[in-house]
Design a protein around this motif. Structure first.
Motif, PDB file in Angstrom:
ATOM      1  N   GLY A  87      14.487  62.413  10.763  1.00 22.43           N
ATOM      2  CA  GLY A  87      14.387  62.905   9.400  1.00 22.43           C
ATOM      3  C   GLY A  87      15.594  63.698   8.954  1.00 22.43           C
ATOM      4  N   GLU A  88      16.458  64.061   9.890  1.00 19.61           N
ATOM      5  CA  GLU A  88      17.651  64.837   9.539  1.00 19.61           C
ATOM      6  C   GLU A  88      18.718  63.982   8.874  1.00 19.61           C
ATOM      7  OE1 GLU A  88      20.001  68.209  11.885  1.00 19.61           O
ATOM      8  OE2 GLU A  88      20.539  66.198  12.593  1.00 19.61           O
ATOM      9  N   ARG A  89      18.823  62.747   9.305  1.00 16.35           N
ATOM     10  CA  ARG A  89      19.856  61.846   8.790  1.00 16.35           C
ATOM     11  C   ARG A  89      19.287  60.436   8.707  1.00 16.35           C
ATOM     12  NH1 ARG A  89      24.778  61.934  11.034  1.00 16.35           N
ATOM     13  NH2 ARG A  89      24.641  64.164  11.487  1.00 16.35           N
ATOM     14  N   PRO A  90      19.981  59.510   8.096  1.00 15.97           N
ATOM     15  CA  PRO A  90      19.469  58.135   7.987  1.00 15.97           C
ATOM     16  C   PRO A  90      19.170  57.531   9.356  1.00 15.97           C
ATOM     17  CG  PRO A  90      21.339  58.447   6.525  1.00 15.97           C
ATOM     18  CD  PRO A  90      21.264  59.680   7.380  1.00 15.97           C
ATOM     19  N   VAL A  91      18.231  56.565   9.359  1.00 11.08           N
ATOM     20  CA  VAL A  91      17.729  55.992  10.609  1.00 11.08           C
ATOM     21  C   VAL A  91      17.876  54.475  10.594  1.00 11.08           C
ATOM     22  CG1 VAL A  91      15.702  55.702  12.088  1.00 11.08           C
ATOM     23  CG2 VAL A  91      16.044  57.848  10.853  1.00 11.08           C
ATOM     24  N   GLN A  92      18.303  53.935  11.726  1.00 10.80           N
ATOM     25  CA  GLN A  92      18.276  52.502  11.944  1.00 10.80           C
ATOM     26  C   GLN A  92      17.277  52.204  13.071  1.00 10.80           C
ATOM     27  OE1 GLN A  92      22.538  51.880  12.798  1.00 10.80           O
ATOM     28  NE2 GLN A  92      22.671  50.734  10.875  1.00 10.80           N
ATOM     29  N   VAL A  93      16.547  51.102  12.928  1.00 13.77           N
ATOM     30  CA  VAL A  93      15.602  50.675  13.964  1.00 13.77           C
ATOM     31  C   VAL A  93      15.863  49.214  14.269  1.00 13.77           C
ATOM     32  CG1 VAL A  93      13.194  50.433  14.653  1.00 13.77           C
ATOM     33  CG2 VAL A  93      13.857  52.298  13.114  1.00 13.77           C
ATOM     34  N   MET A  94      16.011  48.896  15.549  1.00 12.27           N
ATOM     35  CA  MET A  94      16.177  47.506  15.959  1.00 12.27           C
ATOM     36  C   MET A  94      14.804  46.890  16.189  1.00 12.27           C
ATOM     37  SD  MET A  94      19.464  47.335  18.473  1.00 12.27           S
ATOM     38  CE  MET A  94      21.107  47.176  17.736  1.00 12.27           C
ATOM     39  N   ALA A  95      14.508  45.825  15.466  1.00 11.73           N
ATOM     40  CA  ALA A  95      13.196  45.177  15.528  1.00 11.73           C
ATOM     41  C   ALA A  95      13.390  43.709  15.891  1.00 11.73           C
ATOM     42  CB  ALA A  95      12.475  45.318  14.190  1.00 11.73           C
ATOM     43  N   PHE A  96      13.386  43.434  17.199  1.00 15.69           N
ATOM     44  CA  PHE A  96      13.571  42.054  17.657  1.00 15.69           C
ATOM     45  C   PHE A  96      12.443  41.604  18.567  1.00 15.69           C
ATOM     46  CE2 PHE A  96      15.658  44.896  20.603  1.00 15.69           C
ATOM     47  CZ  PHE A  96      15.371  44.388  21.856  1.00 15.69           C
ATOM     48  N   GLU A  97      11.435  42.459  18.697  1.00 23.08           N
ATOM     49  CA  GLU A  97      10.247  42.119  19.481  1.00 23.08           C
ATOM     50  C   GLU A  97       9.116  43.006  19.007  1.00 23.08           C
ATOM     51  OE1 GLU A  97       9.116  44.059  22.722  1.00 23.08           O
ATOM     52  OE2 GLU A  97       9.941  45.696  21.570  1.00 23.08           O
ATOM     53  N   TRP A 103       7.962  50.378  15.929  1.00 24.20           N
ATOM     54  CA  TRP A 103       8.746  51.586  15.629  1.00 24.20           C
ATOM     55  C   TRP A 103       9.277  51.537  14.199  1.00 24.20           C
ATOM     56  CZ3 TRP A 103       6.225  52.986  19.261  1.00 24.20           C
ATOM     57  CH2 TRP A 103       6.360  52.620  20.585  1.00 24.20           C
ATOM     58  N   ALA A 104       9.668  50.363  13.737  1.00 27.33           N
ATOM     59  CA  ALA A 104      10.151  50.230  12.358  1.00 27.33           C
ATOM     60  C   ALA A 104       9.039  50.536  11.364  1.00 27.33           C
ATOM     61  CB  ALA A 104      10.708  48.827  12.135  1.00 27.33           C
ATOM     62  N   THR A 105       7.848  50.013  11.632  1.00 27.37           N
ATOM     63  CA  THR A 105       6.711  50.276  10.746  1.00 27.37           C
ATOM     64  C   THR A 105       6.355  51.757  10.737  1.00 27.37           C
ATOM     65  OG1 THR A 105       5.824  48.054  11.068  1.00 27.37           O
ATOM     66  CG2 THR A 105       4.280  49.751  10.317  1.00 27.37           C
ATOM     67  N   ASP A 106       6.362  52.382  11.918  1.00 29.46           N
ATOM     68  CA  ASP A 106       6.028  53.796  11.991  1.00 29.46           C
ATOM     69  C   ASP A 106       7.039  54.646  11.227  1.00 29.46           C
ATOM     70  OD1 ASP A 106       3.860  53.155  13.476  1.00 29.46           O
ATOM     71  OD2 ASP A 106       4.627  53.912  15.377  1.00 29.46           O
ATOM     72  N   ALA A 107       8.322  54.330  11.385  1.00 26.48           N
ATOM     73  CA  ALA A 107       9.349  55.104  10.690  1.00 26.48           C
ATOM     74  C   ALA A 107       9.174  55.016   9.175  1.00 26.48           C
ATOM     75  CB  ALA A 107      10.738  54.613  11.092  1.00 26.48           C
ATOM     76  N   LYS A 108       8.815  53.836   8.712  1.00 26.37           N
ATOM     77  CA  LYS A 108       8.685  53.637   7.270  1.00 26.37           C
ATOM     78  C   LYS A 108       7.346  54.115   6.733  1.00 26.37           C
ATOM     79  CE  LYS A 108       8.970  50.049   3.695  1.00 26.37           C
ATOM     80  NZ  LYS A 108       9.222  48.602   3.438  1.00 26.37           N
ATOM     81  N   SER A 109       6.263  53.713   7.364  1.00 26.16           N
ATOM     82  CA  SER A 109       4.931  53.915   6.786  1.00 26.16           C
ATOM     83  C   SER A 109       4.283  55.238   7.178  1.00 26.16           C
ATOM     84  CB  SER A 109       4.012  52.767   7.195  1.00 26.16           C
ATOM     85  OG  SER A 109       4.519  51.525   6.748  1.00 26.16           O
ATOM     86  N   HIS A 110       4.653  55.777   8.339  1.00 29.99           N
ATOM     87  CA  HIS A 110       3.985  56.985   8.819  1.00 29.99           C
ATOM     88  C   HIS A 110       4.885  58.221   8.769  1.00 29.99           C
ATOM     89  CE1 HIS A 110       0.614  54.519   9.996  1.00 29.99           C
ATOM     90  NE2 HIS A 110       1.440  53.721  10.653  1.00 29.99           N
ATOM     91  N   LEU A 111       6.183  58.026   8.992  1.00 33.30           N
ATOM     92  CA  LEU A 111       7.108  59.154   8.903  1.00 33.30           C
ATOM     93  C   LEU A 111       7.734  59.263   7.518  1.00 33.30           C
ATOM     94  CD1 LEU A 111       8.939  58.925  12.363  1.00 33.30           C
ATOM     95  CD2 LEU A 111       6.838  60.117  11.747  1.00 33.30           C
ATOM     96  N   LEU A 137      19.382  56.115  15.744  1.00 34.04           N
ATOM     97  CA  LEU A 137      19.046  54.739  16.127  1.00 34.04           C
ATOM     98  C   LEU A 137      17.848  54.761  17.060  1.00 34.04           C
ATOM     99  CD1 LEU A 137      19.745  51.656  16.287  1.00 34.04           C
ATOM    100  CD2 LEU A 137      21.184  52.239  18.268  1.00 34.04           C
ATOM    101  N   VAL A 138      16.887  53.861  16.804  1.00 33.73           N
ATOM    102  CA  VAL A 138      15.734  53.655  17.686  1.00 33.73           C
ATOM    103  C   VAL A 138      15.741  52.183  18.103  1.00 33.73           C
ATOM    104  CG1 VAL A 138      13.233  53.811  17.940  1.00 33.73           C
ATOM    105  CG2 VAL A 138      14.436  55.421  16.419  1.00 33.73           C
ATOM    106  N   PHE A 139      15.694  51.931  19.405  1.00 33.58           N
ATOM    107  CA  PHE A 139      15.698  50.524  19.831  1.00 33.58           C
ATOM    108  C   PHE A 139      15.160  50.383  21.245  1.00 33.58           C
ATOM    109  CE2 PHE A 139      19.388  51.876  22.110  1.00 33.58           C
ATOM    110  CZ  PHE A 139      19.637  50.931  23.092  1.00 33.58           C
TER     111      PHE A 139
END
Length: 387
Positions: A87-97, A103-111, A137-139
């Motif tokens: 939440g401090e700075r922009p976030v990238q999430v790698m979603a290939f599985e 993690w991408a859904t959680d970052a967007k919908s829950h956080l 980055l989360v991956f």
């Protein structure tokens, strides 16, 4: 028709989690003296601290990192890092599985963040040139559900401004991890060393601890995910203290696996065993026309959760439901014979097989199971054709 094989794996456990116990494991090897004791008893806390110390030694975690237990296996460890640190700075999430997508859904919908999602089709790794070292980055290092691993670490920056949260649950203890380019490394007991489910571990770099000390997330964080106290990082967690009541049996079983890993030569030996298992499976895949890797590029192909697709034309012509039914039938055939358990792919992945090749599996059992896979395929496809 392929004849039913006569030799079965001695240890027919090929699940991708919980994975096979170490060779020679017995419940009698697990100390029973602390079962039934209070979780805050000094002897119990000391044992949990010992578990972290041995885990650090086996995984070769840098001395200036801290390690904490988190409930909820690797899922809980990743969530704790995300909820407490992002939440401090922009976030990238790698979603290939599957889990990268979670993690991408959680970052967007829950956080309530606006993550940049770096996606890739099943069997591929995202475009690493898009990774921005100014962003968090989360991956996943290894996609347990896709059979895809990271293509080395050259694409990760040592001069980054953001933090890197790495879900390493099916990579830790089986693949080299570049700690200098990561800030949070998470894994669970139930993956590479065959521990019981329910507990996860988060290893935190000095940069991650500094983020926890400085940044207060703009959201309420559930207690079981809370890595911060009133004054920043809750440092008692790094001593073996628990966020909630954990299973002493699970911890003792984990220590048993870690001590086994150290006794056979440490991390290098575990990686070598994993590579030998993957090589044994590869010899069969390379010689078998009806099967292929979901990850076609060998540079990103997992050596632990090896995901396979059926490429026989008779199967490729089927719809997804029929392909899944065929895999289910293959699974039932080998399980009824006691030759292999839990070989189906993840429910959200394309229909196919998944064979765990981590260090607690024996290469001889990988070699023994492959004729059974041939037999199960020919039996299942013959039944389908007859219908």
């Amino acid at each position: 028709m392929t004849r039913k094989p006569s030799i079965k794996p001695e240890r027919p456990w090929f699940s991708s989690g919980p994975t096979a116990k170490r060779p020679g494991w017995s419940s009698q090897a697990i100390p029973h003296g602390l079962l039934g004791r209070g979780i805050r008893a000094p002897e119990v806390v000391q044992r949990f601290a010992y578990g972290l110390q041995m885990t650090r030694a086996l995984l070769q975690v840098p001395d200036d990192w801290v390690m904490v237990y988190v409930p909820g296996s690797d899922t809980g460890a990743v969530e704790a890092a995300m909820w407490s640190m992002l939440g401090e700075r922009p976030v990238q999430v790698m979603a290939f599985e599957n889990f990268g997508k979670v993690w991408a859904t959680d970052a967007k919908s829950h956080l309530n963040l606006e993550p940049e999602i770096l996606s890739a089709p099943w069997g591929r790794f995202p475009d690493t040139s898009r990774v921005d070292p100014a962003k968090d980055l989360v991956f996943p290092w290894n996609g347990t559900t896709s059979g895809v691993k990271a293509p080395g670490s050259d694409w990760l920056s040592t001069e980054r401004e953001g933090i890197v949260i790495c879900d390493a649950t099916s990579a830790a203890f089986a693949m080299p991890l570049p700690f200098g380019k990561l800030d949070v490394v998470t894994f669970s007991f139930q993956k590479a060393l065959g521990g019981e489910a329910g507990l996860g571990v988060a290893a935190l770099s000095p940069r991650a601890v500094e983020r926890l000390d400085r940044f207060e997330p703009p959201r309420p964080v559930p207690k079981v995910l809370r890595l911060r106290g009133e004054n920043g990082f809750e440092r008692t967690l790094a001593t073996g203290s628990m966020l909630n009541t954990f299973s002493v049996w699970t911890l003792e079983d984990w220590i048993d696996g870690v001590e086994w890993g150290l006794s056979i030569g440490g991390l290098e030996a575990l990686i070598a065993r994993t590579d030998a298992n993957a090589a044994a499976l590869d010899r069969w895949v390379s010689a078998t026309p009806w099967i292929a890797y979901l990850a076609e590029d060998a540079d990103i192909r997992s050596t632990t959760s090896v995901c396979l697709k059926i490429v026989d034309p008779r199967v490729e012509a089927l719809d997804d439901d029929a392909r899944r039914a065929l895999v289910t039938r293959m699974k039932a055939l080998v399980e009824d014979e006691g030759a292999a358990f839990d070989i189906e792919g993840h429910r959200n992945a394309p229909a196919g097989l998944r064979i765990w090749c981590g260090c607690t599996v024996e290469a001889a059992d990988i070699e023994a199971v492959t004729p059974w896979l041939d037999w199960a395929f020919e039996t299942a496809i013959a039944e389908y054709s007859a219908d």
